[in-house]
Motif scaffolding. Structure first.
Motif, short mmCIF file in Angstrom:
data_model
loop_
_atom_site.label_atom_id
_atom_site.label_comp_id
_atom_site.label_asym_id
_atom_site.label_seq_id
_atom_site.Cartn_x
_atom_site.Cartn_y
_atom_site.Cartn_z
N LEU A 19 -5.33 -6.44 -1.43
CA LEU A 19 -3.96 -6.87 -1.63
C LEU A 19 -3.80 -8.35 -0.96
O LEU A 19 -3.45 -9.18 -1.15
N SER A 20 -5.60 -9.09 0.02
CA SER A 20 -5.07 -10.33 0.02
C SER A 20 -5.16 -11.07 -1.29
O SER A 20 -4.76 -12.93 -1.18
N ILE A 75 0.65 -1.24 -0.06
CA ILE A 75 -0.33 -0.19 -0.01
C ILE A 75 0.90 0.88 0.11
O ILE A 75 1.98 1.20 1.04
N LYS A 77 -11.74 0.31 2.50
CA LYS A 77 -12.17 -0.94 3.24
C LYS A 77 -11.99 -1.93 2.57
O LYS A 77 -11.27 -3.06 2.47
N GLU A 102 -7.12 -3.74 1.73
CA GLU A 102 -6.59 -4.96 2.84
C GLU A 102 -7.00 -5.80 1.85
O GLU A 102 -6.52 -6.96 1.40
#
Length: 150
Positions: A135-136, A9, A129, A132
Motif C-alpha cells: 500500500l505504501s 485494503i 504482513k 501495508e
C-alpha cells in the motif's frame, strides 16, 4: 484474504476456479483456456466472471469478450517475468478495458507503483504482513516522466 483495490485494503470476493474444478457460486475467475473452451457454459453462471491470464496468453483472443469480463487477473509466475506489465498496458490503451485488472502471484511490493501506472488497479497480496508495504508503494515517487493509463 484481503486485497488492495483503488489503494484501499478490501476483502476479496472472487474465487479462482481451476480448469478441472466444478464451478462454485459467486464471483469467479477462470483461466483463459477455460474461458475459450467453456464460454457458453460460463455465460450461464449467476455471479460475475473474470479471467486469469498467464504471461503467454494472447489478449487479442479475448478482444470481443472483454465487455463480459469484469475482472482480469494478471498472473506473475515469477517476480522477474514482466510480461504482465505489457498485458495491463495493452488492455487499458489498445483494448479500452474498463474493468478491474488485478496482479496475482509472485510480484514484489516494489513493483506496485509501476503496475499501477500501466493500469493495474488491484493487488492480491500473498502475505498479510506485506499489505501495508504494498500500500505504501503507491507513494514511492512524486515525479513521473511517463503518462499513466489510470
Amino acid at each position: 484474504m484481503p486485497i488492495i483495490k483503488d489503494q484501499r485494503i478490501l476483502e476479496n470476493t472472487w474465487t479462482f476456479v481451476a480448469d478441472d474444478a466444478p464451478l462454485p457460486g459467486g464471483d469467479i475467475t477462470v483461466s483463459a483456456q477455460r474461458w475459450t473452451e467453456d464460454k457458453a457454459a460460463l455465460s450461464q453462471h449467476a455471479g460475475k466472471l473474470g479471467v486469469r491470464l498467464a504471461p503467454t496468453d494472447n489478449i487479442a483472443a479475448l478482444g470481443e469478450d472483454l465487455s463480459l469480463i469484469k475482472l482480469i487477473e494478471l498472473n506473475f509466475p515469477a517476480f522477474n517475468d514482466g510480461r504482465a506489465f505489457s498485458q495491463a498496458r495493452l488492455l487499458r490503451s489498445r483494448y479500452g478495458y474498463q474493468g478491474e485488472i488485478r496482479a496475482v502471484g509472485n510480484y514484489m511490493a516494489d513493483q506496485v507503483f509501476y503496475l499501477h501506472r500501466v493500469g493495474v488497479d488491484a493487488f492480491e497480496v500473498n502475505h498479510p504482513k506485506e499489505l501495508e508495504l504494498a500500500l505504501s508503494a503507491f507513494k514511492d515517487f512524486t515525479v513521473r516522466y511517463q503518462a499513466s493509463t489510470l
